[in-house]
Design an enzyme around this catalytic site. Structure first.
Site, short mmCIF file in Angstrom:
data_model
loop_
_atom_site.label_atom_id
_atom_site.label_comp_id
_atom_site.label_asym_id
_atom_site.label_seq_id
_atom_site.Cartn_x
_atom_site.Cartn_y
_atom_site.Cartn_z
N GLY A 61 -0.89 -13.28 0.84
CA GLY A 61 -1.15 -14.60 1.40
C GLY A 61 -2.00 -14.43 2.64
N GLY A 62 -2.13 -15.47 3.41
CA GLY A 62 -2.96 -15.44 4.61
C GLY A 62 -2.92 -14.13 5.37
N GLU A 63 -1.82 -13.86 6.02
CA GLU A 63 -1.67 -12.63 6.79
C GLU A 63 -0.56 -11.76 6.23
OE1 GLU A 63 -1.00 -13.92 10.80
OE2 GLU A 63 -3.11 -14.35 11.13
N GLU A 64 -0.20 -11.98 4.98
CA GLU A 64 0.89 -11.22 4.38
C GLU A 64 0.36 -10.28 3.29
OE1 GLU A 64 3.92 -13.91 3.05
OE2 GLU A 64 4.45 -14.48 5.09
N PHE A 65 1.01 -9.12 3.22
CA PHE A 65 0.67 -8.12 2.22
C PHE A 65 1.94 -7.67 1.52
CE2 PHE A 65 -2.67 -8.11 5.28
CZ PHE A 65 -3.82 -7.85 4.56
#
Length: 82
Positions: free
Chosen positions: A12-16
């Site tokens: 997601g946006g800033e998730e890995f």
């Protein structure tokens, strides 16, 4: 810092998401703590750990990992939670 069999993908946006085959939750915590320690000055990261179990779907495992991530954030960020 990761092995050839490990997989990292943007979730997601800033998730890995990290897949660390053959790692126990304790092993995963060690790997993720090492990664946390390598963040550039001023940057932090939080991780949620969930080991897949045969009785659940991959989606259920990801829900547990996501809940653990939010526990890490709620506990002050820059940490690893199960």
């Amino acid at each position: 810092m990761l092995r050839e069999v490990d997989v990292v993908s943007r979730w997601g946006g800033e998730e890995f998401a990290f897949a660390l085959p053959g790692c126990t939750p304790a092993d995963a915590r060690e790997v993720l703590d090492r990664l946390r320690g390598r963040m550039p000055d001023g940057l932090t990261c939080s991780f949620g750990v969930a080991a897949w179990v045969p009785e659940e779907s991959p989606a259920e495992t990801m829900v547990r990992a996501d809940r653990a991530l939010y526990r890490a954030k709620a506990a002050g960020r820059d940490r690893v939670c199960e």
